[in-house]
Design a protein around this motif. Structure first.
Motif, PDB file in Angstrom:
ATOM      1  N   LEU A  75      10.336  38.700  21.309  1.00 34.98           N
ATOM      2  CA  LEU A  75      11.656  38.087  21.519  1.00 34.98           C
ATOM      3  C   LEU A  75      12.459  38.923  20.217  1.00 34.98           C
ATOM      4  CD1 LEU A  75       9.877  34.505  21.946  1.00 34.98           C
ATOM      5  CD2 LEU A  75      11.270  36.240  23.286  1.00 34.98           C
ATOM      6  N   GLY A  76      12.366  39.742  19.211  1.00 37.65           N
ATOM      7  CA  GLY A  76      12.923  38.927  18.475  1.00 37.65           C
ATOM      8  C   GLY A  76      13.029  41.077  18.269  1.00 37.65           C
ATOM      9  N   GLY A  77      12.881  41.608  18.944  1.00 37.69           N
ATOM     10  CA  GLY A  77      12.698  43.028  19.398  1.00 37.69           C
ATOM     11  C   GLY A  77      13.762  42.924  20.349  1.00 37.69           C
ATOM     12  N   ILE A  78      14.031  41.873  21.427  1.00 34.46           N
ATOM     13  CA  ILE A  78      14.985  41.956  22.425  1.00 34.46           C
ATOM     14  C   ILE A  78      16.918  41.039  21.757  1.00 34.46           C
ATOM     15  CG2 ILE A  78      15.654  40.200  24.619  1.00 34.46           C
ATOM     16  CD1 ILE A  78      12.609  40.537  25.150  1.00 34.46           C
ATOM     17  N   GLY A  79      15.817  40.257  21.159  1.00 32.86           N
ATOM     18  CA  GLY A  79      17.265  39.454  20.063  1.00 32.86           C
ATOM     19  C   GLY A  79      18.616  40.595  19.615  1.00 32.86           C
ATOM     20  N   ARG A  80      17.284  41.622  18.611  1.00 29.78           N
ATOM     21  CA  ARG A  80      18.065  42.949  18.297  1.00 29.78           C
ATOM     22  C   ARG A  80      18.852  43.327  19.444  1.00 29.78           C
ATOM     23  NH1 ARG A  80      13.746  42.261  15.170  1.00 29.78           N
ATOM     24  NH2 ARG A  80      12.683  43.966  15.849  1.00 29.78           N
ATOM     25  N   ASN A  81      18.260  43.702  20.427  1.00 29.42           N
ATOM     26  CA  ASN A  81      19.144  44.722  21.357  1.00 29.42           C
ATOM     27  C   ASN A  81      19.846  44.135  22.071  1.00 29.42           C
ATOM     28  OD1 ASN A  81      16.975  46.282  21.294  1.00 29.42           O
ATOM     29  ND2 ASN A  81      15.537  46.191  22.980  1.00 29.42           N
ATOM     30  N   ILE A  82      19.953  42.150  22.309  1.00 28.41           N
ATOM     31  CA  ILE A  82      21.340  41.590  22.982  1.00 28.41           C
ATOM     32  C   ILE A  82      22.880  41.879  21.647  1.00 28.41           C
ATOM     33  CG2 ILE A  82      21.830  39.318  23.328  1.00 28.41           C
ATOM     34  CD1 ILE A  82      19.210  39.078  24.721  1.00 28.41           C
ATOM     35  N   ILE A  83      21.487  41.480  20.425  1.00 27.50           N
ATOM     36  CA  ILE A  83      23.176  41.539  19.659  1.00 27.50           C
ATOM     37  C   ILE A  83      23.793  43.013  19.080  1.00 27.50           C
ATOM     38  CG2 ILE A  83      23.643  41.680  16.503  1.00 27.50           C
ATOM     39  CD1 ILE A  83      21.689  39.046  16.739  1.00 27.50           C
ATOM     40  N   LYS A  84      22.467  43.901  19.446  1.00 26.10           N
ATOM     41  CA  LYS A  84      23.016  45.590  18.943  1.00 26.10           C
ATOM     42  C   LYS A  84      24.347  46.186  20.389  1.00 26.10           C
ATOM     43  CE  LYS A  84      19.963  48.128  18.402  1.00 26.10           C
ATOM     44  NZ  LYS A  84      18.955  49.512  18.556  1.00 26.10           N
TER      45      LYS A  84
END
Length: 105
Positions: A75-84
């Motif tokens: 979920l953290g990786g997905i959050g980072r991808n969305i923000i990026k």
């Protein structure tokens, strides 16, 4: 104590009569015929509930799509991808479409 005495803040009464130039939601509501008041209250309550529900559901939907699109991601990786990809407000991408889709309800 933890909940010690607090100063009270003076707030103007909501029932104060409005001048000719001011708009008063309370006065407008009181001008409605009695039979229309419940449907108007229900319509506003429904609108506000929908806004809150879709605002909460949109980030959840963004993470769900991320899980489907990037299998094996955290979920953290997905959050980072969305923000990026979309910036900090990227989790609300699609909120306008969800609001328009929910409009008939």
């Amino acid at each position: 104590g933890l909940f010690g005495t607090h100063q009270r803040v003076s707030v103007a009464k909501a029932s104060a009569p409005a001048t000719k130039d001011e708009f008063s939601l309370r006065a407008a509501f009181q001008k409605l015929p009695e039979t229309w008041r419940s449907p108007v209250i229900n319509a506003w309550a429904s609108l506000l509930a929908g806004l809150v529900a879709y605002t909460i559901a949109t980030p959840i939907e963004a993470f769900k799509v991320g899980i489907q699109t990037w299998p094996g991601s955290t979920l953290g990786g997905i959050g980072r991808n969305i923000i990026k990809a979309r910036g900090p407000m990227g989790v609300f991408n699609g909120l306008d479409a969800m609001l328009w889709a929910g409009l008939p309800y």
